[in-house]
Design a protein around this motif. Structure first.
Motif, PDB file in Angstrom:
ATOM      1  N   ALA A 118       0.751  -1.246   0.080  1.00 25.74           N
ATOM      2  CA  ALA A 118       0.050   0.161  -0.079  1.00 25.74           C
ATOM      3  C   ALA A 118       0.813   1.336  -0.161  1.00 25.74           C
ATOM      4  N   MET A 119       2.025   1.190   0.625  1.00 19.11           N
ATOM      5  CA  MET A 119       2.795   2.339   0.737  1.00 19.11           C
ATOM      6  C   MET A 119       3.668   2.561  -0.276  1.00 19.11           C
ATOM      7  N   ARG A 120       3.913   1.364  -0.966  1.00 21.38           N
ATOM      8  CA  ARG A 120       4.781   1.444  -2.220  1.00 21.38           C
ATOM      9  C   ARG A 120       3.837   2.071  -3.519  1.00 21.38           C
ATOM     10  N   LYS A 121       2.581   1.820  -3.328  1.00 21.20           N
ATOM     11  CA  LYS A 121       1.387   2.305  -4.420  1.00 21.20           C
ATOM     12  C   LYS A 121       1.491   4.035  -4.164  1.00 21.20           C
ATOM     13  N   LEU A 122       1.545   4.346  -2.735  1.00 23.46           N
ATOM     14  CA  LEU A 122       1.622   5.838  -2.491  1.00 23.46           C
ATOM     15  C   LEU A 122       3.048   6.324  -3.179  1.00 23.46           C
ATOM     16  N   GLU A 123       4.029   5.818  -2.930  1.00 22.88           N
ATOM     17  CA  GLU A 123       5.205   6.134  -3.570  1.00 22.88           C
ATOM     18  C   GLU A 123       5.138   6.493  -4.923  1.00 22.88           C
ATOM     19  N   ASP A 124       4.608   5.179  -5.623  1.00 24.71           N
ATOM     20  CA  ASP A 124       4.474   5.243  -7.056  1.00 24.71           C
ATOM     21  C   ASP A 124       3.722   6.509  -7.761  1.00 24.71           C
ATOM     22  N   TYR A 125       2.417   6.636  -6.812  1.00 19.58           N
ATOM     23  CA  TYR A 125       1.803   7.882  -7.144  1.00 19.58           C
ATOM     24  C   TYR A 125       2.387   9.058  -7.222  1.00 19.58           C
ATOM     25  N   GLN A 126       3.356   9.483  -6.218  1.00 11.16           N
ATOM     26  CA  GLN A 126       4.125  10.568  -5.907  1.00 11.16           C
ATOM     27  C   GLN A 126       4.963  10.681  -7.057  1.00 11.16           C
ATOM     28  N   LEU A 127       5.659   9.714  -7.324  1.00 14.83           N
ATOM     29  CA  LEU A 127       6.815   9.637  -8.617  1.00 14.83           C
ATOM     30  C   LEU A 127       6.220   9.839  -9.987  1.00 14.83           C
ATOM     31  N   GLU A 128       4.985   9.251 -10.155  1.00 15.53           N
ATOM     32  CA  GLU A 128       4.280   9.389 -11.415  1.00 15.53           C
ATOM     33  C   GLU A 128       3.632  10.818 -11.424  1.00 15.53           C
ATOM     34  N   ASP A 129       3.348  11.414 -10.381  1.00 16.84           N
ATOM     35  CA  ASP A 129       2.779  12.843 -10.249  1.00 16.84           C
ATOM     36  C   ASP A 129       4.187  13.893 -10.748  1.00 16.84           C
ATOM     37  N   ALA A 130       5.211  13.554  -9.984  1.00 17.00           N
ATOM     38  CA  ALA A 130       6.217  14.333 -10.375  1.00 17.00           C
ATOM     39  C   ALA A 130       6.659  14.346 -11.830  1.00 17.00           C
ATOM     40  N   MET A 131       6.473  12.838 -12.535  1.00 14.14           N
ATOM     41  CA  MET A 131       6.819  12.606 -14.078  1.00 14.14           C
ATOM     42  C   MET A 131       5.924  13.412 -14.632  1.00 14.14           C
ATOM     43  N   ARG A 132       4.549  13.506 -14.375  1.00 12.90           N
ATOM     44  CA  ARG A 132       3.722  14.020 -14.907  1.00 12.90           C
ATOM     45  C   ARG A 132       3.755  15.761 -15.079  1.00 12.90           C
ATOM     46  N   GLN A 133       4.251  16.044 -13.835  1.00  7.58           N
ATOM     47  CA  GLN A 133       4.551  17.705 -14.135  1.00  7.58           C
ATOM     48  C   GLN A 133       5.632  17.887 -14.669  1.00  7.58           C
ATOM     49  N   ASN A 134       6.736  16.982 -14.860  1.00  6.91           N
ATOM     50  CA  ASN A 134       7.809  17.284 -15.665  1.00  6.91           C
ATOM     51  C   ASN A 134       7.486  17.392 -17.232  1.00  6.91           C
ATOM     52  N   ARG A 135       6.459  16.341 -17.677  1.00  7.46           N
ATOM     53  CA  ARG A 135       5.944  16.447 -18.903  1.00  7.46           C
ATOM     54  C   ARG A 135       5.274  17.817 -19.175  1.00  7.46           C
ATOM     55  N   GLU A 136       4.478  18.100 -18.173  1.00  6.86           N
ATOM     56  CA  GLU A 136       3.563  19.462 -18.409  1.00  6.86           C
ATOM     57  C   GLU A 136       4.733  20.649 -18.715  1.00  6.86           C
ATOM     58  N   ASN A 137       5.751  20.502 -17.581  1.00  6.27           N
ATOM     59  CA  ASN A 137       6.595  21.763 -17.882  1.00  6.27           C
ATOM     60  C   ASN A 137       7.514  21.651 -19.279  1.00  6.27           C
ATOM     61  N   ASP A 138       7.537  20.592 -19.794  1.00  7.15           N
ATOM     62  CA  ASP A 138       8.373  20.217 -21.103  1.00  7.15           C
ATOM     63  C   ASP A 138       7.161  20.889 -22.158  1.00  7.15           C
ATOM     64  N   ARG A 139       5.943  20.508 -22.018  1.00  4.57           N
ATOM     65  CA  ARG A 139       5.076  21.096 -22.816  1.00  4.57           C
ATOM     66  C   ARG A 139       5.206  22.399 -22.816  1.00  4.57           C
ATOM     67  N   ARG A 140       5.009  23.009 -21.712  1.00  2.00           N
ATOM     68  CA  ARG A 140       4.768  24.503 -21.509  1.00  2.00           C
ATOM     69  C   ARG A 140       6.088  25.307 -22.177  1.00  2.00           C
ATOM     70  N   PHE A 141       7.315  24.576 -21.884  1.00  2.00           N
ATOM     71  CA  PHE A 141       8.362  24.963 -22.272  1.00  2.00           C
ATOM     72  C   PHE A 141       8.451  25.134 -23.975  1.00  2.00           C
ATOM     73  N   ALA A 142       7.934  24.320 -24.593  1.00  2.00           N
ATOM     74  CA  ALA A 142       8.091  23.918 -25.910  1.00  2.00           C
ATOM     75  C   ALA A 142       6.948  24.888 -26.583  1.00  2.00           C
ATOM     76  N   THR A 143       5.621  25.448 -25.816  1.00  2.00           N
ATOM     77  CA  THR A 143       4.836  26.074 -26.325  1.00  2.00           C
ATOM     78  C   THR A 143       5.348  27.781 -26.328  1.00  2.00           C
ATOM     79  N   LEU A 144       5.959  27.857 -25.008  1.00  2.00           N
ATOM     80  CA  LEU A 144       6.497  29.241 -24.846  1.00  2.00           C
ATOM     81  C   LEU A 144       7.574  29.567 -25.759  1.00  2.00           C
ATOM     82  N   ARG A 145       8.493  28.736 -26.340  1.00  2.00           N
ATOM     83  CA  ARG A 145       9.529  28.869 -27.045  1.00  2.00           C
ATOM     84  C   ARG A 145       9.075  28.873 -28.278  1.00  2.00           C
ATOM     85  N   LEU A 146       8.020  28.411 -28.892  1.00  2.00           N
ATOM     86  CA  LEU A 146       7.288  28.530 -30.059  1.00  2.00           C
ATOM     87  C   LEU A 146       6.494  30.257 -30.065  1.00  2.00           C
ATOM     88  N   ILE A 147       6.090  30.359 -29.007  1.00  2.00           N
ATOM     89  CA  ILE A 147       5.356  31.692 -29.130  1.00  2.00           C
ATOM     90  C   ILE A 147       6.419  32.773 -29.113  1.00  2.00           C
TER      91      ILE A 147
END
Length: 255
Positions: free
Chosen positions: A160-189
């Motif tokens: 159960a605790m590993r699932k919580l850790e995995d959730y946190q890591l996945e959330d961090a990776m999701r935010q990293n992907r969003e930041n990459d998309r923001r950076f690409a969008t802002l760079r294009l703009i």
């Protein structure tokens, strides 16, 4: 455009360039705010959560192992200390889990956290029952707790605790992907704004040159002819704006 004064043309050009500059700064600030919020969430939520859960899991496992040692050597004078260390580790595990529990979380994570709390509660009951069986020297109960109840409860809590850790890591990776998309969008703009700014500057230069320098050069040419006594040049006035005033003056002299 032909009847606009030079001042109006300069004003419009500066306003347009000012709008481009304002857009660039505003988009830059917006992008930095978004990335800063994401970085804060990772730094103040995801990383502390994973750290706290990891230590809590290790302390929980340490408590289980210490009780196994206590069961194997109950009559050793140091056995009481081992038992105390086991429950101290269990208390440390609870403390680190509370640190995780204090971190804000969303609804999906809250469901996982409730499962982890239930599993940890069951594990604590199993460990307490295991310790009590050792104290009573109830060999049947000791074997049952050591071989089945405690390992099963620990595996459930750890999973159960590993699932919580995995959730946190996945959330961090999701935010990293969003930041990459923001950076690409802002760079294009930004590149688009840069190209637009260069094009606007070139266009503004062309319009101002056409509105100021070309008429002025033609007027000076007419004045040069007039100064030489040549009044045969024809003056054509295409507008009545500021840039036409030299022509009007030249026309006056021709008259």
């Amino acid at each position: 455009m032909k009847n606009l004064t030079i001042q109006a043309r300069l004003t419009l050009t500066m306003i347009f360039l000012g709008i481009l500059l304002t857009m660039s700064v505003a988009l830059g600030i917006f992008g930095m705010m978004q990335m800063d919020a994401s970085a804060k969430d990772v730094g103040l939520s995801s990383l502390p959560a994973v750290y706290a859960l990891g230590i809590s899991d290790r302390s929980m496992n340490r408590a289980r192992i210490l009780l196994d040692h206590y069961a194997l050597d109950r009559d050793n004078p140091a056995a009481t200390g081992i038992r105390a260390k086991a429950f101290e580790s269990l208390t440390d595990s609870d403390g680190w889990y509370r640190k995780y529990d204090d971190i804000p979380r969303d609804g999906d994570e809250d469901i996982l956290a409730k499962t982890a709390v239930d599993a940890r509660t069951q594990l604590r009951k199993s460990i307490e029952g295991f310790a009590a069986a050792i104290d009573r020297r109830d060999q049947t109960a000791i074997v049952r707790f050591a071989g089945e109840a405690v390992p099963t409860a620990y595996e459930r809590a750890s999973t159960a605790m590993r699932k919580l850790e995995d959730y946190q890591l996945e959330d961090a990776m999701r935010q990293n992907r969003e930041n990459d998309r923001r950076f690409a969008t802002l760079r294009l703009i930004y590149l688009s704004v840069l190209v637009g700014g260069v094009a606007a500057a070139a266009l503004g230069w062309w319009f101002l040159r056409r509105a100021i320098m070309t008429p002025l050069a033609m007027a000076l040419d007419h004045f040069a002819h007039i100064s030489e006594g040549d009044l045969s040049q024809t003056i054509t006035i295409n507008s009545v704006c500021d840039s036409a005033r030299p022509y009007l003056s030249a026309e006056y002299f021709d008259a």
